[in-house]
Design an enzyme around this catalytic site. Structure first.
Site, PDB file in Angstrom:
ATOM      1  N   GLN A  51       0.816  -1.215   0.000  1.00  0.00           N
ATOM      2  CA  GLN A  51       0.000   0.000   0.000  1.00  0.00           C
ATOM      3  C   GLN A  51       0.851   1.268   0.000  1.00  0.00           C
ATOM      4  OE1 GLN A  51      -2.657  -1.702   3.288  1.00  0.00           O
ATOM      5  NE2 GLN A  51      -4.079  -0.451   2.130  1.00  0.00           N
ATOM      6  N   LEU A  95      -7.595   1.425   3.142  1.00  0.00           N
ATOM      7  CA  LEU A  95      -6.972   2.738   2.938  1.00  0.00           C
ATOM      8  C   LEU A  95      -6.646   2.970   1.463  1.00  0.00           C
ATOM      9  CD1 LEU A  95      -4.627   2.758   6.063  1.00  0.00           C
ATOM     10  CD2 LEU A  95      -6.762   4.045   5.759  1.00  0.00           C
ATOM     11  N   HIS A 136      -7.442  -9.797   5.446  1.00  0.00           N
ATOM     12  CA  HIS A 136      -7.447  -8.630   4.552  1.00  0.00           C
ATOM     13  C   HIS A 136      -6.006  -8.261   4.167  1.00  0.00           C
ATOM     14  CE1 HIS A 136      -9.053  -4.402   3.570  1.00  0.00           C
ATOM     15  NE2 HIS A 136      -7.746  -4.208   3.615  1.00  0.00           N
ATOM     16  N   HIS A 140      -3.718  -8.598   0.495  1.00  0.00           N
ATOM     17  CA  HIS A 140      -2.948  -7.522  -0.164  1.00  0.00           C
ATOM     18  C   HIS A 140      -1.620  -8.057  -0.715  1.00  0.00           C
ATOM     19  CE1 HIS A 140      -5.026  -3.708   0.271  1.00  0.00           C
ATOM     20  NE2 HIS A 140      -5.190  -3.841   1.568  1.00  0.00           N
TER      21      HIS A 140
HETATM   22  O1  GNR Z   1      -8.193   0.414   8.555  1.00  0.00           O
HETATM   23  C1  GNR Z   1      -8.706  -0.604   8.088  1.00  0.00           C
HETATM   24  N1  GNR Z   1      -9.859  -1.067   8.632  1.00  0.00           N
HETATM   25  C2  GNR Z   1     -10.393  -2.309   8.315  1.00  0.00           C
HETATM   26  C3  GNR Z   1     -11.699  -2.555   8.712  1.00  0.00           C
HETATM   27  C4  GNR Z   1     -12.275  -3.777   8.438  1.00  0.00           C
HETATM   28  C5  GNR Z   1     -11.555  -4.743   7.795  1.00  0.00           C
HETATM   29  C6  GNR Z   1     -10.256  -4.513   7.389  1.00  0.00           C
HETATM   30  C7  GNR Z   1      -9.672  -3.294   7.651  1.00  0.00           C
HETATM   31  S1  GNR Z   1      -8.037  -3.016   7.167  1.00  0.00           S
HETATM   32  C8  GNR Z   1      -8.087  -1.277   6.920  1.00  0.00           C
HETATM   33  C9  GNR Z   1      -6.714  -0.737   6.593  1.00  0.00           C
HETATM   34  C10 GNR Z   1      -6.220  -1.348   5.311  1.00  0.00           C
HETATM   35  O2  GNR Z   1      -6.562  -0.987   4.219  1.00  0.00           O
HETATM   36  N2  GNR Z   1      -5.388  -2.355   5.420  1.00  0.00           N
HETATM   37  O3  GNR Z   1      -4.927  -2.971   4.322  1.00  0.00           O
HETATM   38 NI    NI Z   2      -6.502  -2.694   2.824  1.00  0.00          NI
END
Ligand code: GNR
Ligand code: NI
Length: 174
Positions: A51, A95, A136, A140
């Site tokens: 990211q 993000l 999550h 990525h």
């Molecule tokens: O800040 C983040 N909040 C979030 C909320 C629910 C599930 C996953 C996340 S990760 C995210 C930040 C982000 O983009 N991490 O890659």
């Molecule tokens: Ni993310």
């Protein structure tokens, strides 16, 4: 330490597969310190190196509540080694996909293996928000975004919206 720019959809770098870290050294730790500062500034609960356009398998997270002391986590070369049959639905954001939120279904519990800040192997079992966040972030590292887990209609709508916004910015910049 410094705050680095976060790349956003439709940046094609977000679709790359990240390379493993060979050895956890001071450079890796400096990268993670920048990532943590960038994540807290955003603010977010997780950040993968991709990211900030660094294509390495490095993740930082902090899922502590806002009234709790900070609890940063550093995960290098993380892998899911077990996931539950049972699933959980959680609203996710990213993000790199600002101001877009959708419910995502994922395994409710996972076990993950990774190297810590000192290069020592660790294993954790996670549930709740931590399980969602780990999955999550590991997505990525493989060029996968949370919108890949929602309906095709919703995904295509979101991608179109971000492509349009980028085209508009490019036009204004000319
Ligand atoms: O800040 C983040 N909040 C979030 C909320 C629910 C599930 C996953 C996340 S990760 C995210 C930040 C982000 O983009 N991490 O890659
Ligand atoms: Ni993310």
């Amino acid at each position: 330490m410094s705050i680095r720019p976060i790349i956003c959809l439709p940046d094609p770098r977000l679709r790359q597969v990240c390379a493993p870290v060979g050895s956890v050294d001071d450079e890796t730790r400096a990268l993670m310190d920048d990532m943590l500062e960038t994540m807290y500034d955003a603010p977010g609960i997780g950040l993968a190196a991709i990211q900030i356009a660094v294509l390495r398998r490095v993740v930082v997270m902090d899922v502590s509540g806002k009234d709790d002391p900070p609890a940063p986590m550093f995960l290098i070369n993380p892998e899911i080694v077990w996931s539950s049959e049972e699933t959980n639905v959680h609203e996710e954001g990213c993000l790199s996909i600002p101001d877009y939120y959708e419910e995502v279904t994922r395994p409710a519990r996972v076990r993950a293996r990774f190297l810590d800040r000192n290069g020592a192997p660790q294993e954790i079992e996670a549930d709740g928000l931590l399980a969602t966040c780990i999955q999550h972030e590991i997505d990525h590292l493989n060029g996968v975004l949370f919108i890949d887990h929602i309906s095709r209609l919703k995904r295509e709508r979101a991608i179109k919206k971000f492509a349009k916004a980028a085209a508009k910015r490019a036009e204004e910049g000319m």
